[in-house]
Scaffold this active site. Structure first.
Site, PDB file in Angstrom:
ATOM      1  N   ILE A   1       0.820  -1.209   0.000  1.00 53.66           N
ATOM      2  CA  ILE A   1       0.000   0.000   0.000  1.00 53.66           C
ATOM      3  C   ILE A   1       0.855   1.262   0.000  1.00 53.66           C
ATOM      4  O   ILE A   1       0.395   2.342  -0.373  1.00 53.66           O
ATOM      5  CB  ILE A   1      -0.958  -0.027   1.220  1.00 53.66           C
ATOM      6  CG1 ILE A   1      -2.179   0.836   0.984  1.00 53.66           C
ATOM      7  CG2 ILE A   1      -0.250   0.359   2.505  1.00 53.66           C
ATOM      8  CD1 ILE A   1      -3.304   0.609   1.992  1.00 53.66           C
TER       9      ILE A   1
ATOM     10  N   ASN B   1      11.670  -8.576   6.694  1.00 53.80           N
ATOM     11  CA  ASN B   1      11.963  -7.890   7.943  1.00 53.80           C
ATOM     12  C   ASN B   1      11.486  -8.769   9.091  1.00 53.80           C
ATOM     13  O   ASN B   1      10.364  -9.275   9.072  1.00 53.80           O
ATOM     14  CB  ASN B   1      11.237  -6.542   7.990  1.00 53.80           C
ATOM     15  CG  ASN B   1      11.777  -5.561   6.973  1.00 53.80           C
ATOM     16  OD1 ASN B   1      12.971  -5.538   6.697  1.00 53.80           O
ATOM     17  ND2 ASN B   1      10.901  -4.755   6.389  1.00 53.80           N
TER      18      ASN B   1
ATOM     19  N   GLN C   1       9.965  -4.637  11.512  1.00 58.21           N
ATOM     20  CA  GLN C   1       8.775  -5.388  11.110  1.00 58.21           C
ATOM     21  C   GLN C   1       7.562  -4.741  11.775  1.00 58.21           C
ATOM     22  O   GLN C   1       7.569  -4.474  12.976  1.00 58.21           O
ATOM     23  CB  GLN C   1       8.880  -6.857  11.543  1.00 58.21           C
ATOM     24  CG  GLN C   1       7.668  -7.679  11.103  1.00 58.21           C
ATOM     25  CD  GLN C   1       7.760  -9.149  11.491  1.00 58.21           C
ATOM     26  OE1 GLN C   1       8.701  -9.569  12.157  1.00 58.21           O
ATOM     27  NE2 GLN C   1       6.788  -9.931  11.071  1.00 58.21           N
TER      28      GLN C   1
ATOM     29  N   HIS D   1       6.054 -11.971   5.678  1.00 58.80           N
ATOM     30  CA  HIS D   1       5.905 -11.496   4.295  1.00 58.80           C
ATOM     31  C   HIS D   1       7.275 -11.166   3.729  1.00 58.80           C
ATOM     32  O   HIS D   1       8.126 -10.616   4.415  1.00 58.80           O
ATOM     33  CB  HIS D   1       4.993 -10.268   4.223  1.00 58.80           C
ATOM     34  CG  HIS D   1       5.353  -9.180   5.193  1.00 58.80           C
ATOM     35  ND1 HIS D   1       5.006  -9.239   6.516  1.00 58.80           N
ATOM     36  CD2 HIS D   1       6.040  -8.019   5.036  1.00 58.80           C
ATOM     37  CE1 HIS D   1       5.457  -8.160   7.146  1.00 58.80           C
ATOM     38  NE2 HIS D   1       6.102  -7.408   6.269  1.00 58.80           N
TER      39      HIS D   1
HETATM   40  P1  AMP Z   1       7.010  -4.638   7.519  1.00 57.60           P
HETATM   41  O1  AMP Z   1       7.326  -3.274   8.046  1.00 57.60           O
HETATM   42  O2  AMP Z   1       8.195  -5.371   6.969  1.00 57.60           O
HETATM   43  O3  AMP Z   1       6.229  -5.448   8.544  1.00 57.60           O
HETATM   44  O4  AMP Z   1       6.085  -4.405   6.261  1.00 57.60           O
HETATM   45  C1  AMP Z   1       4.691  -4.247   6.328  1.00 57.60           C
HETATM   46  C2  AMP Z   1       4.270  -3.678   5.003  1.00 57.60           C
HETATM   47  O5  AMP Z   1       2.875  -3.816   4.878  1.00 57.60           O
HETATM   48  C3  AMP Z   1       4.588  -2.200   4.828  1.00 57.60           C
HETATM   49  O6  AMP Z   1       5.459  -2.022   3.701  1.00 57.60           O
HETATM   50  C4  AMP Z   1       3.224  -1.563   4.595  1.00 57.60           C
HETATM   51  O7  AMP Z   1       3.250  -0.510   3.647  1.00 57.60           O
HETATM   52  C5  AMP Z   1       2.404  -2.751   4.110  1.00 57.60           C
HETATM   53  N1  AMP Z   1       0.980  -2.651   4.334  1.00 57.60           N
HETATM   54  C6  AMP Z   1       0.345  -2.312   5.480  1.00 57.60           C
HETATM   55  N2  AMP Z   1      -0.982  -2.372   5.321  1.00 57.60           N
HETATM   56  C7  AMP Z   1      -1.196  -2.774   4.041  1.00 57.60           C
HETATM   57  C8  AMP Z   1      -2.375  -3.027   3.266  1.00 57.60           C
HETATM   58  N3  AMP Z   1      -3.603  -2.897   3.770  1.00 57.60           N
HETATM   59  N4  AMP Z   1      -2.212  -3.417   1.990  1.00 57.60           N
HETATM   60  C9  AMP Z   1      -0.970  -3.563   1.459  1.00 57.60           C
HETATM   61  N5  AMP Z   1       0.155  -3.352   2.140  1.00 57.60           N
HETATM   62  C10 AMP Z   1       0.054  -2.953   3.412  1.00 57.60           C
END
Ligand code: AMP
Length: 120
Positions: free
Chosen positions: A35, A91, A98, A104
């Site tokens: 996102i 992460n 994270q 992911h």
């Molecule tokens: P992390 O910081 O490695 O846990 O990454 C989490 C990721 O999820 C971040 O890059 C956010 O931008 C992404 N994210 C959070 N909410 C959403 C959502 N609803 N749809 C797509 N990506 C998301």
């Protein structure tokens, strides 16, 4: 349906309760656009089953770990960056920042990246 957590953001995306721009899905993994992209191409690859982080993988998760990596090449092909190159980042924990605790892989690409990814 594989094991899910009620309140996990990414489990909710798997269940279709929260919309996502899905790029690829199979019986094991889902890939959807981040996102808040940090590169021209930024897709998250997640298992359908809830696993909190890389550090929570157990030996029984060998199959799903492999499925996530296999999906990376497939998704890169769909995005058209398989040959130009891409990076996959998992992460895990606070130092890595994270923020969503459903494992992911960030698949990023579409531009030349630097290495190492942080200032010395
Ligand atoms: P992390 O910081 O490695 O846990 O990454 C989490 C990721 O999820 C971040 O890059 C956010 O931008 C992404 N994210 C959070 N909410 C959403 C959502 N609803 N749809 C797509 N990506 C998301």
């Amino acid at each position: 349906m594989a094991h899910q957590e009620t309140d996990c953001l990414f489990c909710r995306i798997v269940r279709g309760e929260i919309p996502a721009k899905v790029v690829y899905r199979n019986d094991h993994v889902l890939a959807f656009r981040d996102i808040s992209p940090v590169a021209p191409q930024h897709v998250l690859i997640i298992p359908l089953r809830h696993i909190a982080s890389l550090s929570d993988l157990s030996p029984e998760d060998e199959g799903i770990a492999g499925q996530m990596l296999l999906a990376a090449g497939t998704v890169a092909g769909i995005l058209g960056i398989r040959k130009s190159g891409y990076r996959v980042v998992f992460n895990s924990g606070p130092d890595a920042m994270q923020s969503v605790f459903h494992i992911h892989g960030h698949l990023i690409g579409g531009k030349q990246m630097g290495w190492p990814p942080f200032p010395a």
